[in-house]
Motif scaffolding. Sequence first.
Motif, PDB file in Angstrom:
ATOM      1  N   ASN A  86       0.548   3.845  -2.927  1.00 30.83           N
ATOM      2  CA  ASN A  86       0.032   5.171  -2.562  1.00 30.83           C
ATOM      3  C   ASN A  86       1.065   5.895  -1.713  1.00 30.83           C
ATOM      4  O   ASN A  86       0.947   5.967  -0.492  1.00 30.83           O
ATOM      5  CB  ASN A  86      -1.295   5.025  -1.803  1.00 30.83           C
ATOM      6  N   ARG A 119       5.134   3.655 -10.171  1.00 35.07           N
ATOM      7  CA  ARG A 119       4.660   2.326  -9.777  1.00 35.07           C
ATOM      8  C   ARG A 119       5.005   1.274 -10.823  1.00 35.07           C
ATOM      9  O   ARG A 119       5.356   0.137 -10.492  1.00 35.07           O
ATOM     10  CB  ARG A 119       3.146   2.358  -9.541  1.00 35.07           C
ATOM     11  N   LYS A 136      -6.400   5.323  -9.212  1.00 37.43           N
ATOM     12  CA  LYS A 136      -5.667   6.405  -8.576  1.00 37.43           C
ATOM     13  C   LYS A 136      -4.952   5.870  -7.329  1.00 37.43           C
ATOM     14  O   LYS A 136      -5.401   4.878  -6.742  1.00 37.43           O
ATOM     15  CB  LYS A 136      -6.623   7.539  -8.206  1.00 37.43           C
ATOM     16  N   PRO A 137      -3.861   6.526  -6.921  1.00 44.00           N
ATOM     17  CA  PRO A 137      -3.052   5.954  -5.828  1.00 44.00           C
ATOM     18  C   PRO A 137      -3.835   5.622  -4.568  1.00 44.00           C
ATOM     19  O   PRO A 137      -3.624   4.568  -3.969  1.00 44.00           O
ATOM     20  CB  PRO A 137      -2.012   7.063  -5.563  1.00 44.00           C
ATOM     21  N   TRP A 138      -4.739   6.523  -4.149  1.00 40.05           N
ATOM     22  CA  TRP A 138      -5.451   6.266  -2.885  1.00 40.05           C
ATOM     23  C   TRP A 138      -6.599   5.262  -3.058  1.00 40.05           C
ATOM     24  O   TRP A 138      -7.250   4.904  -2.092  1.00 40.05           O
ATOM     25  CB  TRP A 138      -5.963   7.570  -2.294  1.00 40.05           C
ATOM     26  N   TRP A 167      -6.037   2.163  -4.305  1.00 40.36           N
ATOM     27  CA  TRP A 167      -5.279   0.973  -4.673  1.00 40.36           C
ATOM     28  C   TRP A 167      -6.076  -0.320  -4.443  1.00 40.36           C
ATOM     29  O   TRP A 167      -5.817  -1.336  -5.077  1.00 40.36           O
ATOM     30  CB  TRP A 167      -3.970   0.921  -3.876  1.00 40.36           C
ATOM     31  N   ARG A 200       0.824  -1.212   0.000  1.00 34.52           N
ATOM     32  CA  ARG A 200       0.000   0.000   0.000  1.00 34.52           C
ATOM     33  C   ARG A 200       0.862   1.268   0.000  1.00 34.52           C
ATOM     34  O   ARG A 200       0.494   2.270  -0.617  1.00 34.52           O
ATOM     35  CB  ARG A 200      -0.933   0.005   1.210  1.00 34.52           C
ATOM     36  N   LYS A 201       2.027   1.234   0.686  1.00 31.71           N
ATOM     37  CA  LYS A 201       2.869   2.434   0.741  1.00 31.71           C
ATOM     38  C   LYS A 201       3.554   2.697  -0.600  1.00 31.71           C
ATOM     39  O   LYS A 201       3.862   3.841  -0.922  1.00 31.71           O
ATOM     40  CB  LYS A 201       3.902   2.296   1.852  1.00 31.71           C
ATOM     41  N   MET A 240      -0.461  12.430  -9.725  1.00 35.23           N
ATOM     42  CA  MET A 240      -0.982  11.083  -9.942  1.00 35.23           C
ATOM     43  C   MET A 240      -0.323  10.423 -11.143  1.00 35.23           C
ATOM     44  O   MET A 240      -0.021   9.222 -11.134  1.00 35.23           O
ATOM     45  CB  MET A 240      -2.508  11.135 -10.116  1.00 35.23           C
TER      46      MET A 240
END
Length: 378
Positions: A84, A107, A126-128, A130, A80-81, A100
């Motif tokens: 995001n 990534r 989007k990153p948040w 995931w 997750r880190k 983004m």
Amino acid sequence: MFMTLLFYVLPIIARKICQSFRCTSYDMGDEDPLSLLIADVSIDCQTDEYWAMFFFACLMVLVYPIGTPMCLLFMLFKHRKRLNPPMPDDLNEVELHLHMKKVAEDRREDEVLKADPISVFAFMYKPWFWGFEVYDMAKRLMLTCGVVVLCRTLAQTILYVLFVACVTLVVEREAQAYLNDFISAFAYSCGWQILLFILYLLLLDANMTGGRQAIAIACVLVLTNLALLSIVFIDVGIVTKKRHIQEHRLEERHRAESRLTPLDEQEEEERSGSASGVEMQALYGTRESMETQGVHENPIHRMSRKPMATTSATVEAAEDAAPGPALEKLEVVTDAAEAPNSDSPWIEVVDDQGRPYYHNTKTNTTSWEKPAGMEEGA
């Protein structure tokens, strides 16, 4: 590859598993009703064969409808880190979109994420968001397995699917979780199509339409879907084009700022110093009134307002200018700013342009010329 294949076939497998719990009764006249498994009518629900099928289906529910989404969530949660990374708080809409895009590129180049193919399921979001793939998987299971397990009649099925369709439509509209705006628009349009289809089923179930009228309504719904798709995609296209223009302007500004030379930065500092001198005069009045009030203008500000000509008059005027007490605005660039005589209150200070001047620590006055007291004590 296995997880990608399982993602597509999971609703079918899960629906087949959930059908193993449903039995239907048949009236046998004077005899007891016959209860048969819906998924396989050759199995009597009163026999040991059915109960063996029942417990096996319970085990498979833990493996597929519940286990697969939870397994995907756990495997993505480990990264997750990386999926995001931390994001600055003071970003506007354009800077956020550029951030983004950069995170998406990072990534794909991350060696740790490359080593774990399961992270591909988060790359399109989007990153948040995931873990949004887990939500999408749960939505499809609710529209397939949930209908089989929770609904017994057509009315219950319509109400259940209508509720799920409304909730997921709001989630898709508010989240817009995909990096690609057109994919988000497509997912949003699919939610509307499900909702319109359920409304059409309600009309048929209530016997409010039929025959040619039902065909006409179906054609209207098809045209409505096409119009809805066109409106959504055109709107997304316009918004995307505006954002690209704003991003291009922002990138051009950043490139222009990165091309500033040290000479440009020095000129910017001189302009800032000149502006500070003007602000002091505006606050205290003319230069004479400033001196009357005990406020001395910084010599750097005074000289920055004059053209830097190479005439002797300009040099003499610069040398005669009395340095001001605003020592906090001058950066001491030498470690030799020590008083040569411990009894003398005068110390030597160097301004940000490398010119030495002298400051009296008792009277808080300054001078360009070396005071007699320092010479005598030297």
